[in-house]
Write a protein that holds these residues in place. Structure first.
Motif, PDB file in Angstrom:
ATOM      1  N   ALA A 140     -11.786   1.242   4.147  1.00 25.32           N
ATOM      2  CA  ALA A 140     -11.552   0.129   6.052  1.00 25.32           C
ATOM      3  C   ALA A 140     -12.804  -0.032   6.028  1.00 25.32           C
ATOM      4  CB  ALA A 140     -11.272   1.409   6.661  1.00 25.32           C
ATOM      5  N   LEU A 203      -7.447  -3.390  14.776  1.00 20.34           N
ATOM      6  CA  LEU A 203      -7.643  -2.733  13.877  1.00 20.34           C
ATOM      7  C   LEU A 203      -6.079  -4.060  13.676  1.00 20.34           C
ATOM      8  CD1 LEU A 203      -7.584  -0.134  15.380  1.00 20.34           C
ATOM      9  CD2 LEU A 203      -5.669   0.896  13.592  1.00 20.34           C
ATOM     10  N   HIS A 204      -7.388  -4.644  12.514  1.00 20.01           N
ATOM     11  CA  HIS A 204      -6.762  -5.545  11.541  1.00 20.01           C
ATOM     12  C   HIS A 204      -6.717  -6.449   9.991  1.00 20.01           C
ATOM     13  CE1 HIS A 204     -10.237  -8.848  11.172  1.00 20.01           C
ATOM     14  NE2 HIS A 204     -10.373  -8.175  13.080  1.00 20.01           N
ATOM     15  N   GLY A 205      -5.956  -7.070   9.822  1.00 21.07           N
ATOM     16  CA  GLY A 205      -5.939  -7.569   7.981  1.00 21.07           C
ATOM     17  C   GLY A 205      -6.984  -8.577   7.517  1.00 21.07           C
ATOM     18  N   LEU A 224      -8.059  -3.833   7.043  1.00 21.96           N
ATOM     19  CA  LEU A 224      -7.593  -3.067   6.367  1.00 21.96           C
ATOM     20  C   LEU A 224      -7.704  -4.376   5.210  1.00 21.96           C
ATOM     21  CD1 LEU A 224      -7.091  -1.101   9.171  1.00 21.96           C
ATOM     22  CD2 LEU A 224      -6.050   0.216   6.741  1.00 21.96           C
ATOM     23  N   ASN A 226      -4.557  -6.621   3.395  1.00 23.01           N
ATOM     24  CA  ASN A 226      -3.527  -6.660   4.047  1.00 23.01           C
ATOM     25  C   ASN A 226      -1.877  -6.030   3.662  1.00 23.01           C
ATOM     26  OD1 ASN A 226      -3.944  -8.743   6.249  1.00 23.01           O
ATOM     27  ND2 ASN A 226      -4.028 -10.299   4.165  1.00 23.01           N
ATOM     28  N   ASP A 228      -2.312  -3.328   2.935  1.00 21.27           N
ATOM     29  CA  ASP A 228      -2.499  -1.674   3.444  1.00 21.27           C
ATOM     30  C   ASP A 228      -1.636  -1.622   5.766  1.00 21.27           C
ATOM     31  OD1 ASP A 228      -2.995  -0.800   0.933  1.00 21.27           O
ATOM     32  OD2 ASP A 228      -4.842  -0.921   1.999  1.00 21.27           O
ATOM     33  N   LEU A 229      -2.396  -2.670   5.865  1.00 21.85           N
ATOM     34  CA  LEU A 229      -2.090  -2.897   7.509  1.00 21.85           C
ATOM     35  C   LEU A 229      -0.613  -3.075   7.981  1.00 21.85           C
ATOM     36  CD1 LEU A 229      -3.317  -3.795  10.347  1.00 21.85           C
ATOM     37  CD2 LEU A 229      -2.977  -6.309   9.643  1.00 21.85           C
TER      38      LEU A 229
END
Length: 372
Positions: A140, A203-205, A224, A226, A228-229
């Motif tokens: 991250a 928390l975003h991609g 993170l 995409n 993983d998110l």
């Protein structure tokens, strides 16, 4: 994530001198994730190794690096990202370890998240009947200027105990945010009591043309890859999922927090007993002089709220259901407490959140509010 696991396999094969196998794996990885820069870098090094020795990750001739200083900066970021991924894999905590902040988690919280900024790592836990179980961890990125957010626009990621407030549909967002976003409740009451400002911490991609960002790359959000998110988006639930963001997580044996939990539970039970009995002198003694509630309601006004609530009880006991205790320790010692307050004979009651701070040996409430 799967892409990272495959990258680490390429590194391992390379280190074992199995260059042909490593090259085949790297070609496959780069084909499946064409925007994964580390995968492309590893592939380039393996191809270069066919004609000359490769001394380090992203080994380019010094003359080329001198002609393109910006590319050299990107290479340094990729090397740092690679190191963070490798070290996190080597130092993955044991199955019986949890972050020290998680003293108690209600069964209503099906998952929990902890972020270690020093390792560029997000850890996802499932809350089982046997306690927290680490189910995944992901690389991250955090703020360009690091951590400990103080003011709006400082490009830092906040530190503390937070909760996911909602889930944002990617269809409503710019491509920049990738697979979606999970906002958190920064600034929380502790942040506000310290005068911290800012908003929009998510928390975003990542954008479609970028698999991952550098370790220090955001305006304060946690970003993170995409894939993983997307797993996190499928599993976690807004409002009930805690998110701890720490400079460096302290991992402890799960059973080692029992003494702390029991000690604080005795304090909370004393508060519950005072409220059940309508003992206003004792009840108000649990509240700090600088107490605030939502809409900046001070202790003088909150005392009236407490009086009305105790009168409504008419001598009935209250029970605290679905309790969670999350401890945050920095310059101060804070406990974030969530519970359902149910009067005797009632089936349901309000869900409340309290923030307690310790002064010497005494715990006091400096914030309380209804959240559901």
């Amino acid at each position: 994530g799967q892409a990272e696991t495959r990258l680490l396999e390429v590194y391992q094969l390379t280190g074992e001198g199995r260059g042909r196998e490593a090259l085949a794996r790297a070609e496959s990885l780069a084909r499946d994730y064409p925007n994964f820069q580390l995968a492309q870098l590893a592939l380039g090094d393996l191809l270069n190794a066919r004609v000359r020795p490769v001394r380090k990750l992203g080994d380019v001739p010094e003359t080329d690096a001198a002609r393109a200083p910006e590319a050299g900066g990107m290479l340094d970021e990729l090397r740092t990202e690679s190191l963070q991924r490798v070290q996190a894999h080597r130092n993955r905590p044991g199955a019986d370890r949890i972050p020290a902040q998680f003293l108690e988690l209600s069964s209503r919280s099906r998952h929990a998240i902890a972020i270690d900024a020093s390792r560029s790592r997000l850890y996802l836990f499932e809350n089982t009947d046997k306690g927290l179980r680490l189910v995944a961890d992901y690389y991250a990125s955090v703020g360009k200027l690091g951590i400990e957010k103080l003011v709006e626009g400082d490009q830092r990621t906040p530190l503390g105990v937070y909760f996911i407030t909602s889930r944002l549909d990617p269809a409503t967002l710019k491509d920049f945010y990738g697979a979606g976003a999970l906002p958190i409740n920064y600034p929380n009451p502790l942040d506000q009591s310290r005068g911290k400002t800012g908003s929009g911490i998510w928390l975003h991609g990542t954008p479609p043309d970028q698999f991952a960002r550098a370790p220090l790359a955001t305006d304060g959000c946690v970003v993170l890859a995409n894939p993983d998110l997307e797993r996190i988006l499928r599993q976690v639930e807004p409002r009930s999922t805690p998110v701890v963001i720490a400079r460096q997580l302290q991992w402890v044996a799960a059973h080692s927090v029992q003494a702390e939990r029991k000690a604080f539970e005795a304090v909370l039970n004393a508060w519950r007993s005072a409220k059940s009995q309508g003992d206003m002198a004792k009840l108000t003694s649990f509240y700090a002089p600088d107490f605030q509630s939502y809409r900046q309601k001070p202790l003088t006004e909150w005392t009236s709220v407490l009086q009305a609530e105790t009168r409504a009880l008419k001598g009935r006991e209250i029970q605290l259901k679905d309790k969670s205790y999350l401890r945050w320790t920095d310059a101060a010692d804070t406990m974030v407490v969530t519970f359902g307050e149910v009067a005797e004979g009632a089936r349901t009651g309000p869900v409340k959140r309290q923030y307690w701070k310790r002064k010497g040996q005494q715990w006091q409430i400096f914030f309380e509010g209804v959240i559901g």
